[in-house]
Structures are given as C-alpha cells and as structure tokens.
Design a protein around this motif. Structure first.
Motif, PDB file in Angstrom:
ATOM      1  N   LEU A 267       0.726  -1.154  -0.141  1.00 26.34           N
ATOM      2  CA  LEU A 267      -0.050   0.158  -0.100  1.00 26.34           C
ATOM      3  C   LEU A 267       0.983   1.154   0.115  1.00 26.34           C
ATOM      4  CD1 LEU A 267      -3.021   0.816   0.304  1.00 26.34           C
ATOM      5  CD2 LEU A 267      -2.697   1.164   2.731  1.00 26.34           C
ATOM      6  N   GLU A 268       2.262   1.255   0.447  1.00 31.79           N
ATOM      7  CA  GLU A 268       2.827   2.237   0.690  1.00 31.79           C
ATOM      8  C   GLU A 268       3.483   2.835  -0.675  1.00 31.79           C
ATOM      9  OE1 GLU A 268       3.907  -0.711   1.469  1.00 31.79           O
ATOM     10  OE2 GLU A 268       6.102  -1.148   0.581  1.00 31.79           O
ATOM     11  N   SER A 269       3.120   2.164  -1.725  1.00 36.19           N
ATOM     12  CA  SER A 269       3.630   2.443  -3.211  1.00 36.19           C
ATOM     13  C   SER A 269       2.600   3.369  -3.506  1.00 36.19           C
ATOM     14  CB  SER A 269       3.491   1.341  -4.064  1.00 36.19           C
ATOM     15  OG  SER A 269       4.468   0.230  -3.573  1.00 36.19           O
ATOM     16  N   PHE A 270       1.294   3.323  -2.979  1.00 34.64           N
ATOM     17  CA  PHE A 270       0.087   4.308  -3.494  1.00 34.64           C
ATOM     18  C   PHE A 270       0.649   5.443  -2.889  1.00 34.64           C
ATOM     19  CE2 PHE A 270      -1.648   0.082  -4.380  1.00 34.64           C
ATOM     20  CZ  PHE A 270      -2.293   0.399  -5.550  1.00 34.64           C
ATOM     21  N   THR A 271       0.642   5.423  -1.487  1.00 29.42           N
ATOM     22  CA  THR A 271       0.998   6.558  -0.616  1.00 29.42           C
ATOM     23  C   THR A 271       2.101   7.227  -1.019  1.00 29.42           C
ATOM     24  OG1 THR A 271       0.365   4.885   1.164  1.00 29.42           O
ATOM     25  CG2 THR A 271       1.159   7.323   1.826  1.00 29.42           C
ATOM     26  N   ALA A 272       3.179   6.682  -1.570  1.00 30.45           N
ATOM     27  CA  ALA A 272       4.506   7.420  -1.944  1.00 30.45           C
ATOM     28  C   ALA A 272       4.182   8.093  -3.261  1.00 30.45           C
ATOM     29  CB  ALA A 272       5.512   6.395  -2.311  1.00 30.45           C
ATOM     30  N   VAL A 273       3.427   7.433  -4.082  1.00 30.54           N
ATOM     31  CA  VAL A 273       2.946   8.175  -5.377  1.00 30.54           C
ATOM     32  C   VAL A 273       2.187   9.592  -5.200  1.00 30.54           C
ATOM     33  CG1 VAL A 273       1.704   8.107  -7.433  1.00 30.54           C
ATOM     34  CG2 VAL A 273       3.011   6.111  -6.767  1.00 30.54           C
ATOM     35  N   ILE A 274       1.342   9.669  -4.120  1.00 29.35           N
ATOM     36  CA  ILE A 274       0.463  10.536  -3.941  1.00 29.35           C
ATOM     37  C   ILE A 274       1.668  11.782  -3.160  1.00 29.35           C
ATOM     38  CG2 ILE A 274      -1.238  11.697  -2.556  1.00 29.35           C
ATOM     39  CD1 ILE A 274      -2.094   9.785  -4.721  1.00 29.35           C
ATOM     40  N   TRP A 275       2.478  11.124  -2.265  1.00 32.13           N
ATOM     41  CA  TRP A 275       3.388  11.992  -1.608  1.00 32.13           C
ATOM     42  C   TRP A 275       4.427  12.587  -2.357  1.00 32.13           C
ATOM     43  CZ3 TRP A 275       8.724  11.019  -0.691  1.00 32.13           C
ATOM     44  CH2 TRP A 275       9.146  11.956   0.110  1.00 32.13           C
ATOM     45  N   ILE A 276       4.657  11.917  -3.400  1.00 32.70           N
ATOM     46  CA  ILE A 276       5.642  12.796  -4.562  1.00 32.70           C
ATOM     47  C   ILE A 276       4.759  13.752  -5.154  1.00 32.70           C
ATOM     48  CG2 ILE A 276       6.421  12.334  -6.949  1.00 32.70           C
ATOM     49  CD1 ILE A 276       6.904   9.315  -6.198  1.00 32.70           C
ATOM     50  N   ALA A 277       3.571  13.762  -5.297  1.00 32.24           N
ATOM     51  CA  ALA A 277       2.564  14.897  -5.942  1.00 32.24           C
ATOM     52  C   ALA A 277       2.811  15.885  -4.859  1.00 32.24           C
ATOM     53  CB  ALA A 277       1.424  14.411  -6.384  1.00 32.24           C
ATOM     54  N   LEU A 278       2.825  15.543  -3.459  1.00 36.80           N
ATOM     55  CA  LEU A 278       2.617  16.534  -2.513  1.00 36.80           C
ATOM     56  C   LEU A 278       3.818  17.441  -2.450  1.00 36.80           C
ATOM     57  CD1 LEU A 278       1.019  15.007   0.713  1.00 36.80           C
ATOM     58  CD2 LEU A 278       0.517  17.151  -0.526  1.00 36.80           C
TER      59      LEU A 278
END
Lengths: 364, 407
Positions: A267-278
């Motif tokens: 799941l952290e892969s999804f979180t990381a992707v959003i976090w890259i955007a942040l």
C-alpha cells in the motif's frame, strides 16, 4: 494589470500545498523527540498559534491588495532596507527547496526507487518543477486543485486503515510532569505550519472576494488536523520508544498497514506516489516564492523570469547535493526552518504594524 | 519544428524504462527467514538423492567475515516459481522430486552480510517485500532478540507485519517442512494466526512491529511457539520474553490465560468438569472476552485487580446426559464453574510468571506507567524486584448466551 486570478478554493489548496511537503513524513518524529507522548499537544497548540500569525500575514496582504510580499517589503521599507529584509526570505526559499528535494529523494530511494541515484531523482523533479513555475501562479493553482483531493483521500485513508492498530494507552499518561517539554515543543510545532506565509504572495492574484480569509484559514486547519491526527495515530501504533527511532514515520506507517487483500500488500507504493505529488506542489510553491523574491531583489523584469528560474533551479540542485550525509541534511532542514520562523515572527508583525500605522496616518 | 524535435528527444529518455526495473523472474522472493545460532550447523530434514548432504553444503554456507566470528545461520526460503509451474502443469522433470522451494542457508556474523553473500549462490536478487514470516530458534531468543533484529527493522524492504515465531530447536527445520495443504511453510505460518478466532492456544498480535515496540518500550511479552515434524507444523503455546530475552515456554493453557488477561483473546473453547459429576465434562465456546486491569497501591505494594468478562455459547457435554435439562438453574451453576476455572488457571499462570520466570507478560508495568504515573516514577528502577511481590486478584464473570440446538 494582473490577468491571472486565483479562486477562493485555490487559496485553500495552495496554502495546504505550501504547508505540506517533506514535513508530512517526519512531523511525528520531531514532536515525539521533544514532548514524547504529548507531542501531539504541542503540535496542536503550535497549530492554533499559527492561525493567529496567519491573520497577521493576511492583514498585511489585504493592506496591499496589488502587491505581493517582496513588493510590500520594498514599498514599506524603501529600496535598501526592503531589499535587506528580502534577501533572507529569498535565500530561505531556495535553500528550503534544495533541502526538501534532497530529503524527498532520500525517502523515495529508501521506500520506492532503491537503485535510482539521488541526483537523478532530484534532477527530474526539479525539471518538472521549473516547467510548472515558469507557467505561472495560475498553473500552480490548477496543479494544487488536482493534487489536493488526492492528498486528502490518501491521508484520510491511511489514518482510517491504521486506526485498528492504535493502542491509545501509548498516549498515556497525558501531561504528567511533562509540561516543560510540551511548552518546548510549541515552537517546533508552530514552525511546521509556516507555509501559511504563502498568502502574502498569492493574495494579490486572487479575486479578493469576501470569504477568501475563511478559505485561507481552512487551508491552514486541514494540515493542522492532519498533522495532529498523524502524530496521535503514529504514537498509538508505534509507541514513543519506536517512533523516536523512525526517520520517516509516515511512510513506515503506510508500510505497517495490514490489508486483507494481497494485491494491496504494498500500500505504501500508492502513498508514496501521492506523496511525490505533495512534495512536488510544495516545491513549486517555494520556487515561486524564491523567484518572486529574487526578481524583486535584483529588479528583474517578469519577462526574464525564465532565466531566473534556470539559475535558481541550478542553485537548488547544487544545494541539494552539497551535503553527503543524509542525517545532516535533516538537521540543516530543521535549523533552516527554525531560523526562518524566528525571522518571520519578528519581521512580519513589525511590517504589518507599520503598514497599519502608515494607513492611519494617511487617513488622518 | 524545433519544439517538436525537442519534445521527441525528451521522450526518448523515458523509453529507456524505469531505473529500478527488475524482471519479475529475476527476483528471489523471500517468503520466510529462519535464524539459528551457529554452531550447530543447520541440517535439512527433507534431503533426497537430488540434494547435497549437509556436509557437502557447509563449505558453501560459510563466508569470510571482515569482523566478528560466524555466530548465526540465516536460512531464506525462496519459491522456485518455474518448478512450481511445471509441477502444476504436470511437466515434471529434472529435480521434480524435490520441493518447490529452495532454502539457502548462510553462516556469518551479520545478517546483511549473509544476505549479500547469498548473491554468490543464486542468480536471483533477494527481495524481502513479500516476506511472510521470521522464525527464530529458542537458542537465539535466549541470547537476546534485540541483538539480531536490527537488520529486519532497518532494511526498507522489510515489513512490520511479518509474523514472528520462536522455534523449539532448530528454526530451519520449520522451513524445510512441506505442509500438506500449502506449497510453502512460510505462507502456511503466515496464515495460521487467522485461526486464533477459533482457538485460544496460539499467540496473536505478534508481528515484527509489535515485537520491536515491546522491546523499545522495555515491556515483557509472549511470542508464539512453533514446532514441526516431517510434514506438519504446529504453533501453540508461547515463549516468554523478558528484557528482550526468552526466559521459558508458556503452555497452551498459560498462553490462553495471558490472552484472557491482556485482552488479546479472539475466541476459543473452555472445558470444565461437570459440577457434582465424576466423569462429565462441559464445554463453552467463548465468543467474546474482555478484561480490565485496575492498579492500586496498598502499603507501598502494587495491587492489580483483573476483571475478565467472558461470553460464550454452550457447545458440548461429554460423558453426561443433559438432553432437555439445560434450564436456567443449571446454566447458572455452569457459569459459576466456568468462572472458577478461569480464575484458577489465570492465577496459576500469574504465579508461575512471577515466581519462575519473573516475566511481566501481562504488561502490568504499562498499566502502572499509564494509570498511576506518579507511583510508577517512584518504583521504575526497582520494577524487576517489585513485580514478583505484586498482589494480583482475578475476578471472572461468565455468561452463557446460547445453547446450540438442544436444551
């Protein structure tokens, strides 16, 4: 005459973007190191205080509806003193962007791209940032419109999914012989929300309609709520002892979520992707600040913005790679934000007070 | 035209693909890890004519070390995907009689070094993101868990929800087992705790993250025990961990008591002797159990009042005939008997933990820290001496909700 205009909602989304950034990964670690299980209380108090200071920034911007922060400084303090006051802010923004990019690359390397060199991650990020900033504040507003709902959805999902692992006893005892540490943690808590200063840069680009202030405060309250909840949940999941040792607790938290569906094991892969955007949004906001500051500082016309961007991107890239030790980068980042917070706490209220005085005098 | 060319040139860069790209068949998906002390040298259990003997393997398992003597043996379980595919499609060949996993053992002083040394023995890149289980031998657990766990917490590929087991004897033997209904022992062990809803004899909430939190918080705890025969693995009972070191085993019933008192009970069955009968047994299926621990201080000695509220369904009687006799009076009598049984085996467990192990597996320390912080501050440094003397009272309250299909 300014052509681009930001909506009230964009004021909120840009404020959220300016406050978030690499801080969202580490805020719990900082707070727990200072105030242990009561770190969330320091953070909440710091957040509430930041609302008061945000008003001072907003007032300063409202008093000069056609000017942004660097122009206000020059108008109020004159060309010499104004530039003198502008220089630290300009330097801060570019240093912040450089160090943020480095911390971002370090975390990304740890959790997602273990074989991609740090220099490549930073370079790619900065190229995209440069392009977005070059397109101007209106594009930045549109980008934040897109990123904001993804960010809210991700953080809320992570908090909800982690909640079943929370042991509330780990937050106890509350405030027991810990008042000194809680008080000591208020300033570090406050500094996590310093991104609210963006209002002084964007207010002149808004429609300046009624209710803008409410949306701006909403843009501040969302990160306060998320940071406090993230800290509470992280203490509840990891305990103080473990949290003190985690460099990026938010990513570890997303990695700790046990999802019944195997295909969501990472799941952290999804979180990381959003976090890259942040982080991307935070970087473009800070680059925008540094470009405006440097342009006004050196009297560079807006039509030469592209050259300013190139110079600043190269500067930020060099800054991001200067320090070889990852842990030292985190220390520099903390020192930088603390120093700038202190500087702003002194300068901005003085400027606002002076602007109010000037206005009263001119009315008389 | 110039712009178009520039865009095309830029587009060439991502065509090269991701920097971190690794073909899926080039990854060695580590499903399980077994940690043993060295010596003794791990010995495989399911050796066949296709596999090398332990004596032949040992030169490969050894490695040169920069520092430290080889003290540990790390075994990783890799699924041999190609062989498993062939087996499922009936195209068996070559080493078809072997298992569909490969357990590589490496002997060394640090786990990171052992992990990298394995790259000299397989063309696959070890990948831990899908790690399911870590089995630690009791020998290592007795030396101290914190000593060996750093790599598993520090490495970004590791996951905190990885299940932890303590093996009675060699840990590698557990990975060698091919369970009858699963291809991989690691997968089997990762799914086994799901049965904690049905039986209270296995430990729950014992993953890497929880273990590390307990160690960092200075709390004593219980890890599940695992043992194996040739083709079967059993996890029941537990290992008592005090100050990060294993101090002894908990029986199945002791584990049940700990789970009841620590609010970790998910479901299980309780059997008592029928009141007033010589041979009869009554069985309660516990569906809900909740406990509270209230601390107080009497004469400067901590006292803990543990209250356990149990709800369940009457499930069975053995050696007696109760058909049509389960009225309210009988149920009340049973409830009393169940209550007494719970109080008895919980008290016995506490006594053993206090007197024999000195292990605060109920985490009463945490109760004092959170509920009576002022008192805790006074005694924090002396807790190990105070704990065996602490007075603990247990009160159970049992409610029989349903009776099944017969009265």
């Amino acid at each position: 005459m300014r052509v681009e205009r930001l909506s009230k909602v964009q004021v909120m989304t840009i404020t959220v973007g300016a406050i978030f950034g690499v801080d969202i990964l580490m805020v719990q670690h900082h707070m727990v190191k200072i105030a242990r299980q009561d770190g969330w209380i320091s953070l909440a108090i710091g957040g509430l205080l930041s609302i008061g200071f945000a008003f001072i920034y907003y007032l300063l911007a409202v008093l000069h509806p056609d000017l942004d922060m660097p122009e206000i400084k020059l108008k109020l303090c004159g060309p010499f003193l104004g530039r003198l006051l502008l220089f630290p802010t300009a330097l801060y923004a570019v240093l912040y962007a450089g160090l943020s990019a480095r911390i971002f690359a370090q975390a990304l390397k740890m959790f997602l791209l273990d074989r991609t060199p740090i220099y490549a991650i930073i370079a790619l990020m900065l190229v995209v940032v440069a392009y977005s900033v070059y397109k101007g504040i209106y594009v930045i507003g549109s980008i934040s419109d897109v990123i904001f709902p993804l960010c809210v959805f991700t953080v809320v999902s992570m908090l909800l999914l982690s909640f079943q692992q929370v042991d509330l006893d780990r937050l106890k005892p509350v405030l027991f012989e810990n008042m000194d540490n809680v008080i000591r943690g208020i300033f570090p808590g406050f500094r996590h929300f310093m991104g609210f200063g963006i209002i002084a840069y964007i207010y002149c680009h808004t429609y300046q309609a009624k209710g803008t202030y409410k949306w701006f405060i909403a843009g501040l309250l969302i990160p306060i709520a998320f940071y406090v909840l993230l800290t509470v949940v992280s203490i509840g999941v990891f305990s103080v002892g473990s949290l003190e040792g985690l460099i990026f607790p938010t990513l570890t938290l997303s990695k700790s979520i046990e999802f019944p569906a195997t295909f969501l094991e990472r799941l952290e892969s999804f979180t990381a992707v959003i976090w890259i955007a942040l982080v991307f949004e935070s970087l473009i906001v800070f680059f925008y600040i540094s470009i405006r500051d440097f342009s006004v500082l050196f009297g560079i016309s807006r039509k030469y913005d592209r050259y300013t961007i190139i110079v600043l991107i190269i500067a930020a890239y060099i800054i991001s790679l200067l320090e070889p030790h990852g842990i030292q980068v985190l220390n520099y980042f903390r020192i930088l934000v603390s120093t700038y917070t202190l500087y702003s706490l002194i300068i901005v209220p003085l400027l606002t007070g002076y602007a109010l005085l000037k206005r009263r005098r001119s009315k008389q | 035209m110039k712009r178009l060319l520039l865009v095309l040139v830029i587009l060439i860069i991502p065509l090269a693909g991701c920097w971190d790209r690794v073909d899926i068949d080039m990854r060695g998906y580590v499903l399980g890890i077994a940690l043993d002390a060295y010596p003794p040298n791990p010995i495989g259990q399911n050796s066949s004519e296709f596999e090398a003997s332990p004596e032949e393997e040992e030169p490969l398992e050894r490695m040169e070390t920069h520092a430290g003597k080889p003290k540990y043996a790390m075994t990783v379980q890799l699924p041999m995907v190609k062989r498993a595919q062939n087996a499922s499609s009936g195209q068996m060949g070559g080493g078809s009689e072997g298992s569909s996993t490969w357990e590589i053992t490496q002997i060394g002083s640090s786990f990171m070094c052992m992990n990298r040394e394995m790259a000299t023995r397989t063309n696959l890149l070890m990948y831990y993101e899908h790690l399911q289980v870590i089995i630690i031998s009791d020998e290592i657990a007795k030396q101290g868990l914190e000593k060996v766990m750093d790599f598993f917490v520090r490495d970004p590929e590791m996951r905190r929800r990885v299940k932890i087991y303590i093996s009675k004897g060699e840990a590698k033997r557990i990975l060698d087992v091919i369970p009858r209904i699963e291809d991989y022992a690691s997968m089997y062990l990762s799914l086994l705790p799901l049965n904690a809803k049905k039986t209270s004899r296995m430990a729950t909430d014992t993953d890497l993250g929880e273990m590390i939190i307990n160690i960092h918080s200075g709390l004593d705890f219980v890890l599940p025990k695992v043992e194996a025969i040739k083709d079967e693995i059993k996890s029941s009972g537990g290992a008592a961990i005090k100050n990060g070191k294993m101090v002894g085993w908990l029986t199945e019933i002791e584990l049940e008591a700990v789970k009841l008192m620590r609010n970790l009970y998910r479901g299980g069955v309780l059997t008592i002797k029928t009141p007033g009968e010589e041979e009869g047994l009554n069985v309660l299926e516990i569906t809900k159990a909740k406990s509270t621990i209230k601390p107080s201080v009497k004469n400067n000695v901590p006292h803990f009042d543990i209250r356990i509220k149990v709800e369940g369904n009457y499930a069975e009687d053995v050696n007696i005939h109760t058909h049509g006799q389960l009225d309210m009076e009988y149920i009340k009598k049973l409830e009393k008997a169940f209550k007494k049984e719970i109080e008895t085996f919980c008290a016995q467990t506490i006594k053993r933990m206090q007197e024999e192990y000195g292990a605060d597996v109920l985490q009463l320390k945490k109760v004092l820290q959170t509920k009576t912080p002022a008192y805790w501050k006074k005694i924090a440094d002396h807790w190990d001496e105070i704990y065996p003397e602490a007075s603990i009272s247990i009160t159970a309250d049992v409610t029989v909700r349903l009776l099944g299909l017969e009265t």
